[in-house]
Design an enzyme around this catalytic site. Sequence first.
Site, PDB file in Angstrom:
ATOM      1  N   SER A  13       0.825  -1.206   0.000  1.00 56.04           N
ATOM      2  CA  SER A  13       0.000   0.000   0.000  1.00 56.04           C
ATOM      3  C   SER A  13       0.857   1.253   0.000  1.00 56.04           C
ATOM      4  O   SER A  13       1.860   1.337   0.720  1.00 56.04           O
ATOM      5  CB  SER A  13      -0.901   0.029   1.231  1.00 56.04           C
ATOM      6  OG  SER A  13      -1.648  -1.146   1.378  1.00 56.04           O
ATOM      7  N   TYR A  68      -5.473   9.934  -9.896  1.00 51.03           N
ATOM      8  CA  TYR A  68      -4.837   9.328 -11.076  1.00 51.03           C
ATOM      9  C   TYR A  68      -5.241  10.127 -12.313  1.00 51.03           C
ATOM     10  O   TYR A  68      -6.318  10.720 -12.365  1.00 51.03           O
ATOM     11  CB  TYR A  68      -5.259   7.859 -11.207  1.00 51.03           C
ATOM     12  CG  TYR A  68      -4.594   7.134 -12.347  1.00 51.03           C
ATOM     13  CD1 TYR A  68      -3.214   7.170 -12.507  1.00 51.03           C
ATOM     14  CD2 TYR A  68      -5.348   6.422 -13.274  1.00 51.03           C
ATOM     15  CE1 TYR A  68      -2.596   6.521 -13.564  1.00 51.03           C
ATOM     16  CE2 TYR A  68      -4.744   5.755 -14.323  1.00 51.03           C
ATOM     17  CZ  TYR A  68      -3.365   5.809 -14.468  1.00 51.03           C
ATOM     18  OH  TYR A  68      -2.755   5.169 -15.511  1.00 51.03           O
ATOM     19  N   TYR A  86      -9.819   1.564 -16.879  1.00 51.58           N
ATOM     20  CA  TYR A  86      -9.904   2.188 -15.557  1.00 51.58           C
ATOM     21  C   TYR A  86     -11.341   2.338 -15.076  1.00 51.58           C
ATOM     22  O   TYR A  86     -11.594   2.565 -13.904  1.00 51.58           O
ATOM     23  CB  TYR A  86      -9.178   3.536 -15.552  1.00 51.58           C
ATOM     24  CG  TYR A  86      -8.707   3.928 -14.174  1.00 51.58           C
ATOM     25  CD1 TYR A  86      -7.727   3.187 -13.518  1.00 51.58           C
ATOM     26  CD2 TYR A  86      -9.252   5.026 -13.515  1.00 51.58           C
ATOM     27  CE1 TYR A  86      -7.301   3.531 -12.247  1.00 51.58           C
ATOM     28  CE2 TYR A  86      -8.822   5.382 -12.243  1.00 51.58           C
ATOM     29  CZ  TYR A  86      -7.848   4.628 -11.622  1.00 51.58           C
ATOM     30  OH  TYR A  86      -7.429   4.973 -10.358  1.00 51.58           O
TER      31      TYR A  86
END
Length: 281
Positions: A21, A150, A160
């Site tokens: 992470s 992003y 995505y």
Amino acid sequence: MGYNLLKGKRGIIFGALNDMSIAWKVAELAHAEGATFTLSNTHVACRMGSVTELAQKTGSEVIPADATNLEDLQNVVKTSTEVLGGKIDFVLHSIGMSLNVRKKRVYHDLDYNYLAKTLDISAISFHKLIQTAFKMDAMNEYGSIVALSYVAAQRTLYGYNDMADAKALLESIARSFGYIYGRERKVRVNTISQSPTVTTAGSGVKGIDGLIDFSDRMSPLGNADAEDCAKYCVAMFSDLTRKVTMQNLFHDGGFSSIGMSLRAMKQYNKSFDSDDVQDLY
């Protein structure tokens, strides 16, 4: 070697699950830079993940919470100020999940109940978190709230899916609430648009390996990895960035400014036979 950039600062880090992470890397580096903080993730993640190991390593307390639940968020903020001994200086929102992606529902055949959950978990939770901190007056002046985004918030990237919509909303929330929080309390709110990164959550995106390779070939500096992102987050938590707010900050090796790179073009041309390449000119 640490620089004591966060010496004496208190924070809350949401989203650390395991050592893959980004939030985990941020916690390790924030600790090395002198910060104290609490860790929060879902009740299931706290039971099934390795967050307890991270808590022991960094001397932190884990506060389980559903980031979409206002009562849970109030408890995280209240408990954190009590445990840490004062108002908060930084918060990391590293939370994202799409059931449509997990269930392999393509964008032109979304389950709208799943979409609502995607938006709530991945973006609206950011608003809920900021609003909770604001109403509880839990942040110090020039405190820093950062969420991870992003480039798909601005550009269409195959695979995505509805996470692109969630990231677009996330960035809008940072601007809208950033104005109010800055005006009223001198608190900063920003998003960091990170390179595609190998994480537990990111691995669920269709074609993630190809996406990572493509962006690495496109970026003049190559992809930014999780450790790089942690360094950027710490810089955003520090006093070195006191006047940066309401920004979406690209941390992607230059990918977001490139149309076509030399490395990517070479790879593209390799996909054709020599005769086919001649036909292109």
